[in-house]
Design a protein around this motif. Structure first.
Motif, PDB file in Angstrom:
ATOM      1  N   PRO A 124      21.813  66.369 -21.443  1.00 54.61           N
ATOM      2  CA  PRO A 124      22.535  67.411 -22.200  1.00 54.61           C
ATOM      3  C   PRO A 124      21.884  67.707 -23.556  1.00 54.61           C
ATOM      4  O   PRO A 124      21.847  68.862 -23.983  1.00 54.61           O
ATOM      5  CB  PRO A 124      23.935  66.827 -22.393  1.00 54.61           C
ATOM      6  CG  PRO A 124      24.072  65.768 -21.353  1.00 54.61           C
ATOM      7  CD  PRO A 124      22.690  65.247 -21.098  1.00 54.61           C
ATOM      8  N   ILE A 125      21.353  66.691 -24.183  1.00 54.17           N
ATOM      9  CA  ILE A 125      20.696  66.888 -25.489  1.00 54.17           C
ATOM     10  C   ILE A 125      19.422  67.706 -25.299  1.00 54.17           C
ATOM     11  O   ILE A 125      19.155  68.640 -26.055  1.00 54.17           O
ATOM     12  CB  ILE A 125      20.393  65.530 -26.154  1.00 54.17           C
ATOM     13  CG1 ILE A 125      21.709  64.807 -26.455  1.00 54.17           C
ATOM     14  CG2 ILE A 125      19.552  65.702 -27.410  1.00 54.17           C
ATOM     15  CD1 ILE A 125      21.556  63.368 -26.860  1.00 54.17           C
ATOM     16  N   ILE A 126      18.656  67.363 -24.279  1.00 53.78           N
ATOM     17  CA  ILE A 126      17.413  68.092 -24.010  1.00 53.78           C
ATOM     18  C   ILE A 126      17.722  69.539 -23.653  1.00 53.78           C
ATOM     19  O   ILE A 126      17.056  70.462 -24.137  1.00 53.78           O
ATOM     20  CB  ILE A 126      16.589  67.387 -22.913  1.00 53.78           C
ATOM     21  CG1 ILE A 126      16.086  66.044 -23.447  1.00 53.78           C
ATOM     22  CG2 ILE A 126      15.432  68.253 -22.444  1.00 53.78           C
ATOM     23  CD1 ILE A 126      15.445  65.153 -22.414  1.00 53.78           C
ATOM     24  N   GLU A 127      18.752  69.760 -22.830  1.00 52.57           N
ATOM     25  CA  GLU A 127      19.140  71.129 -22.483  1.00 52.57           C
ATOM     26  C   GLU A 127      19.512  71.929 -23.727  1.00 52.57           C
ATOM     27  O   GLU A 127      19.147  73.093 -23.881  1.00 52.57           O
ATOM     28  CB  GLU A 127      20.309  71.114 -21.495  1.00 52.57           C
ATOM     29  CG  GLU A 127      19.910  70.690 -20.099  1.00 52.57           C
ATOM     30  CD  GLU A 127      21.119  70.527 -19.178  1.00 52.57           C
ATOM     31  OE1 GLU A 127      22.204  71.077 -19.482  1.00 52.57           O
ATOM     32  OE2 GLU A 127      20.968  69.844 -18.147  1.00 52.57           O
ATOM     33  N   TRP A 128      20.243  71.300 -24.642  1.00 52.67           N
ATOM     34  CA  TRP A 128      20.622  71.980 -25.881  1.00 52.67           C
ATOM     35  C   TRP A 128      19.380  72.285 -26.717  1.00 52.67           C
ATOM     36  O   TRP A 128      19.237  73.397 -27.246  1.00 52.67           O
ATOM     37  CB  TRP A 128      21.599  71.125 -26.683  1.00 52.67           C
ATOM     38  CG  TRP A 128      21.978  71.794 -27.973  1.00 52.67           C
ATOM     39  CD1 TRP A 128      22.923  72.762 -28.145  1.00 52.67           C
ATOM     40  CD2 TRP A 128      21.404  71.556 -29.252  1.00 52.67           C
ATOM     41  NE1 TRP A 128      22.980  73.146 -29.451  1.00 52.67           N
ATOM     42  CE2 TRP A 128      22.043  72.420 -30.164  1.00 52.67           C
ATOM     43  CE3 TRP A 128      20.416  70.704 -29.724  1.00 52.67           C
ATOM     44  CZ2 TRP A 128      21.721  72.456 -31.518  1.00 52.67           C
ATOM     45  CZ3 TRP A 128      20.091  70.736 -31.068  1.00 52.67           C
ATOM     46  CH2 TRP A 128      20.741  71.608 -31.950  1.00 52.67           C
ATOM     47  N   LEU A 129      18.461  71.316 -26.839  1.00 56.37           N
ATOM     48  CA  LEU A 129      17.235  71.544 -27.603  1.00 56.37           C
ATOM     49  C   LEU A 129      16.432  72.706 -27.015  1.00 56.37           C
ATOM     50  O   LEU A 129      15.931  73.561 -27.740  1.00 56.37           O
ATOM     51  CB  LEU A 129      16.370  70.278 -27.628  1.00 56.37           C
ATOM     52  CG  LEU A 129      16.868  69.137 -28.507  1.00 56.37           C
ATOM     53  CD1 LEU A 129      16.082  67.863 -28.235  1.00 56.37           C
ATOM     54  CD2 LEU A 129      16.779  69.523 -29.976  1.00 56.37           C
ATOM     55  N   VAL A 130      16.332  72.760 -25.696  1.00 56.89           N
ATOM     56  CA  VAL A 130      15.614  73.854 -25.032  1.00 56.89           C
ATOM     57  C   VAL A 130      16.302  75.181 -25.317  1.00 56.89           C
ATOM     58  O   VAL A 130      15.647  76.193 -25.590  1.00 56.89           O
ATOM     59  CB  VAL A 130      15.479  73.579 -23.503  1.00 56.89           C
ATOM     60  CG1 VAL A 130      14.986  74.808 -22.772  1.00 56.89           C
ATOM     61  CG2 VAL A 130      14.557  72.390 -23.256  1.00 56.89           C
ATOM     62  N   SER A 131      17.640  75.179 -25.293  1.00 60.37           N
ATOM     63  CA  SER A 131      18.379  76.423 -25.582  1.00 60.37           C
ATOM     64  C   SER A 131      18.160  76.883 -27.024  1.00 60.37           C
ATOM     65  O   SER A 131      18.321  78.059 -27.333  1.00 60.37           O
ATOM     66  CB  SER A 131      19.877  76.243 -25.305  1.00 60.37           C
ATOM     67  OG  SER A 131      20.484  75.463 -26.321  1.00 60.37           O
ATOM     68  N   GLY A 150      15.222  76.672 -28.473  1.00 56.45           N
ATOM     69  CA  GLY A 150      13.819  77.057 -28.611  1.00 56.45           C
ATOM     70  C   GLY A 150      12.821  75.917 -28.522  1.00 56.45           C
ATOM     71  O   GLY A 150      11.619  76.124 -28.671  1.00 56.45           O
ATOM     72  N   PHE A 151      13.290  74.713 -28.286  1.00 61.57           N
ATOM     73  CA  PHE A 151      12.400  73.558 -28.135  1.00 61.57           C
ATOM     74  C   PHE A 151      11.539  73.752 -26.895  1.00 61.57           C
ATOM     75  O   PHE A 151      12.047  74.042 -25.820  1.00 61.57           O
ATOM     76  CB  PHE A 151      13.246  72.283 -28.022  1.00 61.57           C
ATOM     77  CG  PHE A 151      12.467  71.022 -27.821  1.00 61.57           C
ATOM     78  CD1 PHE A 151      11.739  70.466 -28.852  1.00 61.57           C
ATOM     79  CD2 PHE A 151      12.489  70.370 -26.595  1.00 61.57           C
ATOM     80  CE1 PHE A 151      11.038  69.291 -28.672  1.00 61.57           C
ATOM     81  CE2 PHE A 151      11.790  69.195 -26.396  1.00 61.57           C
ATOM     82  CZ  PHE A 151      11.059  68.646 -27.444  1.00 61.57           C
ATOM     83  N   ASP A 152      10.221  73.610 -27.034  1.00 61.64           N
ATOM     84  CA  ASP A 152       9.291  73.811 -25.913  1.00 61.64           C
ATOM     85  C   ASP A 152       9.050  72.473 -25.213  1.00 61.64           C
ATOM     86  O   ASP A 152       8.110  71.750 -25.531  1.00 61.64           O
ATOM     87  CB  ASP A 152       7.985  74.416 -26.413  1.00 61.64           C
ATOM     88  CG  ASP A 152       7.075  74.862 -25.282  1.00 61.64           C
ATOM     89  OD1 ASP A 152       7.295  74.454 -24.121  1.00 61.64           O
ATOM     90  OD2 ASP A 152       6.117  75.593 -25.569  1.00 61.64           O
ATOM     91  N   LEU A 153       9.916  72.172 -24.255  1.00 60.73           N
ATOM     92  CA  LEU A 153       9.832  70.912 -23.525  1.00 60.73           C
ATOM     93  C   LEU A 153       8.514  70.793 -22.764  1.00 60.73           C
ATOM     94  O   LEU A 153       7.897  69.729 -22.733  1.00 60.73           O
ATOM     95  CB  LEU A 153      11.014  70.763 -22.566  1.00 60.73           C
ATOM     96  CG  LEU A 153      11.053  69.491 -21.729  1.00 60.73           C
ATOM     97  CD1 LEU A 153      11.107  68.246 -22.617  1.00 60.73           C
ATOM     98  CD2 LEU A 153      12.238  69.522 -20.777  1.00 60.73           C
ATOM     99  N   GLN A 154       8.054  71.898 -22.170  1.00 62.17           N
ATOM    100  CA  GLN A 154       6.807  71.875 -21.405  1.00 62.17           C
ATOM    101  C   GLN A 154       5.637  71.451 -22.290  1.00 62.17           C
ATOM    102  O   GLN A 154       4.816  70.627 -21.907  1.00 62.17           O
ATOM    103  CB  GLN A 154       6.520  73.247 -20.784  1.00 62.17           C
ATOM    104  CG  GLN A 154       5.317  73.245 -19.849  1.00 62.17           C
ATOM    105  CD  GLN A 154       5.576  72.419 -18.601  1.00 62.17           C
ATOM    106  OE1 GLN A 154       6.541  72.653 -17.905  1.00 62.17           O
ATOM    107  NE2 GLN A 154       4.724  71.447 -18.326  1.00 62.17           N
ATOM    108  N   GLN A 155       5.580  71.991 -23.487  1.00 60.90           N
ATOM    109  CA  GLN A 155       4.492  71.649 -24.398  1.00 60.90           C
ATOM    110  C   GLN A 155       4.529  70.160 -24.760  1.00 60.90           C
ATOM    111  O   GLN A 155       3.492  69.501 -24.807  1.00 60.90           O
ATOM    112  CB  GLN A 155       4.572  72.495 -25.666  1.00 60.90           C
ATOM    113  CG  GLN A 155       3.456  72.197 -26.643  1.00 60.90           C
ATOM    114  CD  GLN A 155       3.592  72.993 -27.932  1.00 60.90           C
ATOM    115  OE1 GLN A 155       4.629  73.591 -28.205  1.00 60.90           O
ATOM    116  NE2 GLN A 155       2.553  72.996 -28.722  1.00 60.90           N
ATOM    117  N   VAL A 156       5.690  69.631 -24.980  1.00 60.86           N
ATOM    118  CA  VAL A 156       5.825  68.221 -25.325  1.00 60.86           C
ATOM    119  C   VAL A 156       5.404  67.337 -24.149  1.00 60.86           C
ATOM    120  O   VAL A 156       4.663  66.360 -24.326  1.00 60.86           O
ATOM    121  CB  VAL A 156       7.263  67.886 -25.776  1.00 60.86           C
ATOM    122  CG1 VAL A 156       7.461  66.391 -25.934  1.00 60.86           C
ATOM    123  CG2 VAL A 156       7.581  68.603 -27.074  1.00 60.86           C
TER     124      VAL A 156
END
Length: 193
Positions: free
Chosen positions: A5-12, A14-20
């Motif tokens: 849930p935290i990661i989903e919120w970060l992505v929402s 603008g956090f670029d999970l793919q880049q990380v």
């Protein structure tokens, strides 16, 4: 799962999970563990991605992981460029052979695409040799094979005339291998003379 849930919120936000994930797959630590690579791949890290410096994730892995088994996990999903040092890092003896002429010297193709030690992480450790001779080109491939414990490549290069005790970089490669605990490589190099 607890962090989902935290990661989903970060992505929402603008956090670029793919880049990380891709950056982590580049391997910023020596002796990268296969389980860590597997974990990143399962979460979508792209083994064909380009790092910010324009070098592929697989090429970073070949130089940074110091673990051929972990590199193999990335290579199985990537599309490696044809290059002597990449073939050596992957343990591809036939690929290495394609970059040597009948006398065991590097071909023009072997000179075109050389490892980016200074851009990947080994700056200061290896001398930049823009006009490298045959022995330096072969030493780069030999070194990358050592980093990944690709003993079949080491055996092949020595059988084609590479000096196992060469000191083109100041000391024989067995010193590096022993100093960094590459037991399998040390055994191979001793066996090779």
């Amino acid at each position: 799962e607890a962090l989902a849930p935290i990661i989903e919120w970060l992505v929402s936000q603008g956090f670029d999970l793919q880049q990380v994930l891709n950056r982590e797959l580049c391997g910023y630590v020596k002796r990268t563990k296969p389980d860590d690579v597997r974990w990143l791949l399962e979460r979508g890290a792209d083994p064909d991605a380009l790092a910010p410096n324009g070098i592929t994730v697989l090429e970073h892995a070949i130089i940074r992981y110091w673990n051929g088994e972990a590199v193999d996990l990335v290579a199985a999903r990537a599309h490696p460029r044809p290059a002597l040092w990449i073939a050596a890092g992957l343990g591809d003896v036939e690929g290495v052979a394609r970059f040597l002429d009948p006398q065991g010297k590097p071909t023009d193709e072997a000179r075109r695409d050389r490892p980016y030690f200074d851009a990947i992480s080994l700056a200061g450790m290896l001398p930049p040799l823009p006009d490298a001779g045959d022995e330096e080109i072969l030493m780069e491939a030999f070194f990358v094979a050592v980093l990944n414990s690709r003993t079949a490549v080491l055996e092949y290069l020595v059988s084609r005339g590479f000096p196992v005790d060469g000191i083109v970089w100041g000391s024989p490669m067995i010193s590096f291998a022993a100093g960094n605990g590459f037991t399998k490589v040390v055994e191979c190099l001793v066996r090779l003379g």
